[in-house]
Design a protein around this motif. Structure first.
Motif, PDB file in Angstrom:
ATOM      1  N   VAL A 110      28.749  39.926  40.042  1.00 17.09           N
ATOM      2  CA  VAL A 110      30.122  39.982  39.533  1.00 17.09           C
ATOM      3  C   VAL A 110      30.018  39.695  38.045  1.00 17.09           C
ATOM      4  O   VAL A 110      29.490  38.662  37.644  1.00 17.09           O
ATOM      5  N   SER A 111      30.490  40.644  37.241  1.00 17.76           N
ATOM      6  CA  SER A 111      30.253  40.550  35.804  1.00 17.76           C
ATOM      7  C   SER A 111      31.401  41.170  35.021  1.00 17.76           C
ATOM      8  O   SER A 111      32.249  41.870  35.577  1.00 17.76           O
ATOM      9  N   LYS A 112      31.413  40.941  33.713  1.00 20.02           N
ATOM     10  CA  LYS A 112      32.340  41.619  32.811  1.00 20.02           C
ATOM     11  C   LYS A 112      31.791  42.984  32.408  1.00 20.02           C
ATOM     12  O   LYS A 112      32.449  43.722  31.689  1.00 20.02           O
ATOM     13  N   LEU A 171      37.390  34.024  38.243  1.00 17.44           N
ATOM     14  CA  LEU A 171      37.999  35.133  37.533  1.00 17.44           C
ATOM     15  C   LEU A 171      39.234  34.659  36.771  1.00 17.44           C
ATOM     16  O   LEU A 171      39.855  33.664  37.146  1.00 17.44           O
ATOM     17  N   GLU A 199      42.263  40.031  33.461  1.00 18.86           N
ATOM     18  CA  GLU A 199      40.955  40.541  33.042  1.00 18.86           C
ATOM     19  C   GLU A 199      40.430  41.550  34.063  1.00 18.86           C
ATOM     20  O   GLU A 199      40.881  41.581  35.203  1.00 18.86           O
ATOM     21  N   TYR A 227      36.944  42.963  36.012  1.00 19.04           N
ATOM     22  CA  TYR A 227      35.571  42.596  36.370  1.00 19.04           C
ATOM     23  C   TYR A 227      34.928  43.761  37.108  1.00 19.04           C
ATOM     24  O   TYR A 227      35.605  44.688  37.555  1.00 19.04           O
TER      25      TYR A 227
END
Length: 198
Positions: free
Chosen positions: A126-128, A170, A174, A176
Motif C-alpha cells: 500500500v503506497s502513494k 490512510l 488522498e 493510494y
C-alpha cells in the motif's frame, strides 16, 4: 503519477509572485523582469528550489511495466474482485479515500488470495505510488510503501487516520495504490477483497 508538493510561502513571497504576474498581464515585461531579477535570491529562489525538488522526486518514483493491469476500487465497495489470470503481470488498484471521512474506530483489512491449488508467494503493498515494491527506505533516501507484505498470505490492516505500526494509515482526501504481484511464475485464479474500516 507525480506526487503533489506543498510549498509553504511567506506572505511577502505570495505578494511577490502576484506582483510579477500582474506586471506580465499588463504587458509591462521590462518591469516584471527587473523585479524577477531583484527577487531571484529570495522568494523565487525558494519557489524554484521546491519545483526542482518535485521534479527530482518524480524521477525517483517507481514505474510500472507495460503489462501492468490497472483497476479502480470505490471506497465502501465490499465486492470480492476476481483476478482470473493473477501472476502474469502486476495489478495496481487505485484507491481514493473520500475527503471528510471520519477517523476509523475499527480497522479494515485488504486480503489477496488464490482459490485454486496451493497458495504461492506473493506481494501486496500500500503506497502513494503505483508499482512501489521498494523496501521502507530506498537508496535515494525516499520512503517506500507504508505497508509491504509478502509470503503465502498477503493481508493488510488499514484505517483512516488510525492504525498501528503494521497497519496502513490512510488520510482522508488522498489517493493510494494497492500493488499486487506474484513472486512465482505462472497464472492462476485469485481474488482480493476489502473489509472496510468503521
Amino acid at each position: 503519477m507525480i506526487p503533489r508538493v506543498t510549498i509553504t510561502a511567506r506572505r511577502d513571497d505570495a505578494q511577490t509572485f502576484a506582483s510579477i504576474a500582474s506586471l506580465i498581464q499588463l504587458g509591462r515585461l521590462e518591469e516584471a523582469w527587473q523585479w524577477f531579477e531583484r527577487e531571484a535570491s529570495g522568494a523565487l529562489a525558494r519557489f524554484g528550489g521546491a519545483v526542482n525538488y518535485a521534479l527530482t522526486a518524480a524521477d525517483r518514483a517507481p514505474t510500472c511495466p507495460a503489462d501492468t493491469q490497472y483497476l479502480m476500487h470505490v471506497w465502501g465497495d465490499a465486492r470480492r474482485v476476481e483476478l482470473p489470470t493473477f501472476g502474469g503481470s502486476p495489478i495496481v488498484v487505485t484507491l481514493p479515500v473520500p475527503a471528510g471521512i471520519p477517523t476509523s474506530q475499527y480497522l479494515g483489512t485488504m486480503r489477496l488470495f488464490e482459490f485454486r491449488d496451493d497458495p504461492g508467494m506473493k506481494q501486496l503493498t500500500v503506497s502513494k505510488h503505483a508499482c512501489d515494491w521498494r523496501n521502507e527506505l530506498d537508496p535515494s533516501g525516499e520512503k517506500g510503501p507504508m505497508i509491504n507484505v509478502g509470503g503465502k498470505s498477503a493481508t493488510v490492516g488499514f484505517g483512516v487516520s488510525s492504525g498501528g505500526v503494521e497497519d496502513a494509515v490512510l488520510s482522508a482526501g488522498e489517493t493510494y495504490y494497492v500493488n499486487m504481484r506474484s513472486l512465482v511464475a505462472g497464472n492462476w485464479p485469485a481474488a482480493y477483497e476489502i473489509q472496510w474500516p468503521r
